[in-house]
Design an enzyme around this catalytic site. Structure first.
Site, PDB file in Angstrom:
ATOM      1  N   ASP A  88      -4.343  -8.001   5.040  1.00  0.00           N
ATOM      2  CA  ASP A  88      -3.424  -7.188   5.850  1.00  0.00           C
ATOM      3  C   ASP A  88      -4.197  -6.205   6.740  1.00  0.00           C
ATOM      4  OD1 ASP A  88      -0.653  -7.549   5.725  1.00  0.00           O
ATOM      5  OD2 ASP A  88      -0.512  -6.668   3.723  1.00  0.00           O
ATOM      6  N   GLN A 124       3.373  -6.955  -0.493  1.00  0.00           N
ATOM      7  CA  GLN A 124       4.441  -6.746   0.497  1.00  0.00           C
ATOM      8  C   GLN A 124       4.967  -5.311   0.409  1.00  0.00           C
ATOM      9  OE1 GLN A 124       5.238  -9.010   2.817  1.00  0.00           O
ATOM     10  NE2 GLN A 124       6.808  -7.745   3.733  1.00  0.00           N
ATOM     11  N   LYS A 182       5.524 -16.599   4.518  1.00  0.00           N
ATOM     12  CA  LYS A 182       4.064 -16.541   4.378  1.00  0.00           C
ATOM     13  C   LYS A 182       3.579 -17.652   3.446  1.00  0.00           C
ATOM     14  CE  LYS A 182       3.948 -11.581   5.315  1.00  0.00           C
ATOM     15  NZ  LYS A 182       3.958 -10.211   4.800  1.00  0.00           N
TER      16      LYS A 182
HETATM   17  N1  GUN Z   1       6.028  -5.105   5.391  1.00  0.00           N
HETATM   18  C1  GUN Z   1       6.359  -5.239   6.698  1.00  0.00           C
HETATM   19  N2  GUN Z   1       5.332  -5.781   7.388  1.00  0.00           N
HETATM   20  C2  GUN Z   1       4.339  -5.982   6.515  1.00  0.00           C
HETATM   21  C3  GUN Z   1       3.028  -6.527   6.627  1.00  0.00           C
HETATM   22  O1  GUN Z   1       2.547  -6.910   7.697  1.00  0.00           O
HETATM   23  N3  GUN Z   1       2.305  -6.585   5.476  1.00  0.00           N
HETATM   24  C4  GUN Z   1       2.796  -6.146   4.293  1.00  0.00           C
HETATM   25  N4  GUN Z   1       2.006  -6.232   3.231  1.00  0.00           N
HETATM   26  N5  GUN Z   1       4.002  -5.641   4.156  1.00  0.00           N
HETATM   27  C5  GUN Z   1       4.766  -5.560   5.262  1.00  0.00           C
END
Ligand code: GUN
Length: 285
Positions: free
Chosen positions: A120, A97, A53
């Protein structure tokens, strides 16, 4: 007939180019889209996602910061960091995350993020907006899935969409998104008996479970679009999805590979959401 491969890397690259151009335009107006990612603990999968990311946001000309906490962090410390980022004018998007360690209430953390910075799309306000068809931050994986469907040129309206998996991150919002596009949606999950009776009726089949070979050839209708959100390792350690690819590609019209399918799209849509968050500033000026 063999299915056409929906190449997530290619589609993602095309979208990233457009995002990069828009970021350049915003920079001319002295706005640099900023993304803050919070990583708690050192789960290796989470670290890989977070690194990707960060890397992608920098490639697209965005401002990107990573904030790390040990897995022993208190809920209070985490919440105060989120609050600090909520009022930081250089940050437009905040992503924590998941999963978080068990001493921390995930919902509480998600609810602490300002809905206008919730790239998100996990905040209950944004989930609610999605449900009532308002403009919102669409969760990145379902958003990426929909972009891939658009790439096929097939319209969702009138199609039977079967979603396997009911997570808050993928299954539930994906179903809602297809419903908003006038699809007829069926949700299946781990307690659904005779799964194949549902999946074999799908015009569009999305599997987001995390189980190797869950979807076999006889689970799929001839000509269906098959989207594989699974991210698993098979017995020989190879990365694979939920779909038995070799069998299913003989029946599907379109299919996403793993890796190189939904994954690259998810990160791209996070960038799109961060850009959207930065553009909110222009409207509010
Ligand atoms: N953990 C697994 N997928 C995601 C996601 O799309 N966003 C976040 N914040 N954590 C995750």
């Amino acid at each position: 007939m063999e299915a056409i491969l929906l190449n997530g890397k290619e589609i993602a690259e095309k979208k990233r180019k457009m995002i990069r151009d828009e970021v350049s335009q915003l920079r001319l107006k002295n706005i640099i889209p900023g993304l803050a990612v919070i990583l708690v603990g050192d789960d290796s999968a989470s670290r890989t996602y977070v690194t990707n990311k960060q890397k992608t946001s920098k490639q697209l000309g965005m401002h990107s910061i990573l904030i790390e906490f040990p897995s022993s962090v208190s809920e209070e410390d985490l919440l105060s960091k989120v609050q600090e980022l909520n009022i930081d004018p250089s940050i437009h998007g905040i992503l924590v995350q998941l999963p978080l360690p068990k001493q921390i209430d995930e919902i509480k953390v998600i609810e602490a993020i300002s809905p206008n910075k919730d790239v998100d799309g996990f905040h209950p306000i944004n989930i609610g907006r999605l449900m009532i068809g308002q403009d919102t931050f669409i969760p990145c994986t379902p958003f990426g899935i929909m972009e891939m469907i658009k790439e096929t040129g097939v319209t969702v309206e009138g199609k039977h969409v079967v979603i396997v998996g009911r997570s808050n991150i993928v299954g539930k919002p994906a179903g809602q998104l297809f419903l908003n596009e006038n699809g007829t949606v069926t949700y299946c999950h781990s307690r659904t008996p005779k799964l194949h009776e549902y999946t074999s009726k799908a015009d569009i089949l999305v599997s987001a479970v995390g189980k190797v070979d869950l979807i076999r050839g006889d689970h799929v209708k001839e000509g269906a679009i098959v989207i594989d959100v699974g991210m698993n390792r098979n017995a020989s350690g190879k990365l694979c999805g939920d779909v038995a690819f070799e069998e299913v590609k003989k029946k599907a019209s379109y299919i996403t590979p793993v890796p190189g399918g939904v994954g690259p799209m998810t990160i791209t849509m996070l960038m799109e959401n961060t850009l959207k968050a930065a553009k909110l500033l222009l409207q509010n000026r």
